[in-house]
Motif scaffolding. Structure first.
Motif, short mmCIF file in Angstrom:
data_model
loop_
_atom_site.label_atom_id
_atom_site.label_comp_id
_atom_site.label_asym_id
_atom_site.label_seq_id
_atom_site.Cartn_x
_atom_site.Cartn_y
_atom_site.Cartn_z
N ALA A 59 66.04 -25.49 -3.75
CA ALA A 59 66.08 -25.41 -5.23
C ALA A 59 66.00 -27.13 -5.60
CB ALA A 59 67.26 -24.86 -5.90
N ILE A 60 66.66 -27.88 -4.77
CA ILE A 60 66.59 -29.46 -5.21
C ILE A 60 65.19 -29.80 -4.89
CG2 ILE A 60 67.33 -31.70 -4.11
CD1 ILE A 60 70.02 -30.19 -3.84
N LYS A 61 64.49 -29.47 -4.06
CA LYS A 61 63.07 -29.89 -3.79
C LYS A 61 62.18 -29.96 -5.18
CE LYS A 61 62.36 -26.93 0.44
NZ LYS A 61 61.75 -26.02 0.87
N VAL A 62 62.54 -28.68 -5.92
CA VAL A 62 61.83 -28.56 -7.21
C VAL A 62 62.32 -29.23 -8.15
CG1 VAL A 62 61.29 -26.58 -8.86
CG2 VAL A 62 61.32 -26.06 -6.24
N SER A 63 63.56 -29.43 -8.47
CA SER A 63 64.04 -30.27 -9.45
C SER A 63 63.68 -31.69 -9.40
CB SER A 63 65.77 -30.22 -9.54
OG SER A 63 66.21 -30.47 -8.35
N ILE A 64 63.31 -32.10 -8.13
CA ILE A 64 62.94 -33.34 -7.64
C ILE A 64 61.60 -33.54 -8.14
CG2 ILE A 64 62.18 -35.19 -5.75
CD1 ILE A 64 64.67 -34.18 -4.35
N VAL A 65 60.77 -32.66 -7.88
CA VAL A 65 59.30 -32.64 -8.35
C VAL A 65 59.20 -32.83 -10.04
CG1 VAL A 65 57.10 -31.59 -8.42
CG2 VAL A 65 58.19 -31.83 -6.28
N LEU A 66 60.08 -31.77 -10.51
CA LEU A 66 60.03 -31.85 -12.12
C LEU A 66 60.36 -33.14 -12.61
CD1 LEU A 66 61.90 -28.42 -12.36
CD2 LEU A 66 59.50 -28.87 -13.38
N GLU A 67 61.44 -33.71 -12.16
CA GLU A 67 61.77 -35.19 -12.40
C GLU A 67 60.99 -36.35 -12.19
OE1 GLU A 67 64.21 -35.95 -14.48
OE2 GLU A 67 65.52 -34.11 -14.37
N GLU A 68 60.14 -36.14 -10.96
CA GLU A 68 59.23 -37.14 -10.51
C GLU A 68 57.87 -37.34 -11.45
OE1 GLU A 68 58.74 -39.71 -8.44
OE2 GLU A 68 60.72 -39.47 -7.23
N LEU A 69 57.64 -36.09 -11.95
CA LEU A 69 56.58 -35.69 -12.89
C LEU A 69 56.95 -35.79 -14.20
CD1 LEU A 69 54.45 -33.11 -10.70
CD2 LEU A 69 53.95 -35.50 -11.03
N GLU A 70 58.15 -36.15 -14.68
CA GLU A 70 58.64 -35.92 -16.04
C GLU A 70 58.28 -34.78 -16.66
OE1 GLU A 70 57.59 -39.78 -17.73
OE2 GLU A 70 58.45 -40.99 -16.02
N ILE A 71 58.25 -33.75 -16.37
CA ILE A 71 58.06 -32.43 -17.02
C ILE A 71 59.29 -32.00 -17.63
CG2 ILE A 71 57.50 -29.97 -16.34
CD1 ILE A 71 56.03 -31.04 -13.99
N PRO A 72 59.37 -31.65 -18.85
CA PRO A 72 60.56 -31.16 -19.51
C PRO A 72 60.80 -29.62 -18.95
CG PRO A 72 58.56 -31.29 -21.06
CD PRO A 72 58.16 -31.90 -19.79
N TYR A 73 62.12 -29.28 -18.84
CA TYR A 73 62.35 -28.00 -18.26
C TYR A 73 63.80 -27.59 -18.55
CZ TYR A 73 64.67 -30.51 -14.45
OH TYR A 73 65.69 -31.42 -13.77
#
Length: 218
Positions: free
Chosen positions: A16-30
């Motif tokens: 799950a942390i893999k995905v949260s890292i990508v969301l944060e790196e791409l600055e995607i609101p979630y």
């Protein structure tokens, strides 16, 4: 590009942390929806409609017709295909893109923080700061959470692998990674790794109380 509106179904797991890292790196609101393994929420009917395999992580992209995506690698690629127009994490160059996807497939095929794989990573990082193209990509994002959790598989230290140790430190220092590590709750991995007795108790707690195993997340 469509303005993202994403719900992230997660728990405290490396995948799950893999995905949260990508969301944060791409600055995607979630929005975060933490699932309780203790209550077996991942097996409840409402979640099985999102992921019939009953695993975390998963996402629902409300901005694209409530489109569901499960399996961590598939989620990461999906996010890049729709919300990474510059190719920051999934390069546009076909050869670099292929190399990144190869690492994604390698990790999804069973990468864990095992001794043999530590040697492989240490060699791959010889003279390099990152795994592909000498820049942070999905190859690093998908591998990092498992490698940093090496203590969970009995590898107490990676000091004998200087390239790997430097890579972990380099990625850990990224602001977006730090944000991702603290989703859905504050990260306590280093505290656990610094206290072997507490780490052992935590692992027992996870296995006996929360019934965590590899079938609950991928």
């Amino acid at each position: 590009m469509t303005t993202p509106d994403i719900t992230f179904y997660t728990a405290v797991t490396p995948n799950a942390i893999k995905v949260s890292i990508v969301l944060e790196e791409l600055e995607i609101p979630y929005k975060v929806r933490e699932l309780s393994f203790k209550d077996e929420e991942q097996k409840q009917p409402w979640f099985l409609k999102i992921n019939p395999n009953a695993k975390v992580p998963a996402i629902t992209d409300h901005s694209r017709g409530n489109f569901h995506v499960f399996e961590s690698g598939a989620i990461m690629i999906y996010l890049c295909e729709h919300y990474d127009p510059e190719g920051k994490l999934l390069p546009k160059d076909p050869d670099l893109r292929s190399q990144v996807i190869q690492w994604v497939m390698f990790q999804m095929g069973g990468l864990g923080p095992m001794q043999g794989q530590a040697i492989h990573f240490n060699s791959a990082l010889e003279g390099k700061e990152y795994l592909v193209g000498n820049k942070f990509t999905l190859a690093d994002a998908i591998s990092f959470p498992w490698v940093r959790a090496h203590a969970f598989s009995g590898i107490e230290s990676i000091d004998e692998f200087p390239n790997l140790k430097a890579w972990v430190a380099r990625i850990s220092a990224r602001p977006a990674v730090q944000k991702g590590l603290n989703v859905p709750v504050p990260d306590k991995l280093q505290e656990l790794m610094d206290n072997p007795e507490i780490l052992d108790e935590f692992i027992k707690h996870v296995r006996s109380i929360f019934k965590w195993n590899s079938t609950d997340e991928k």
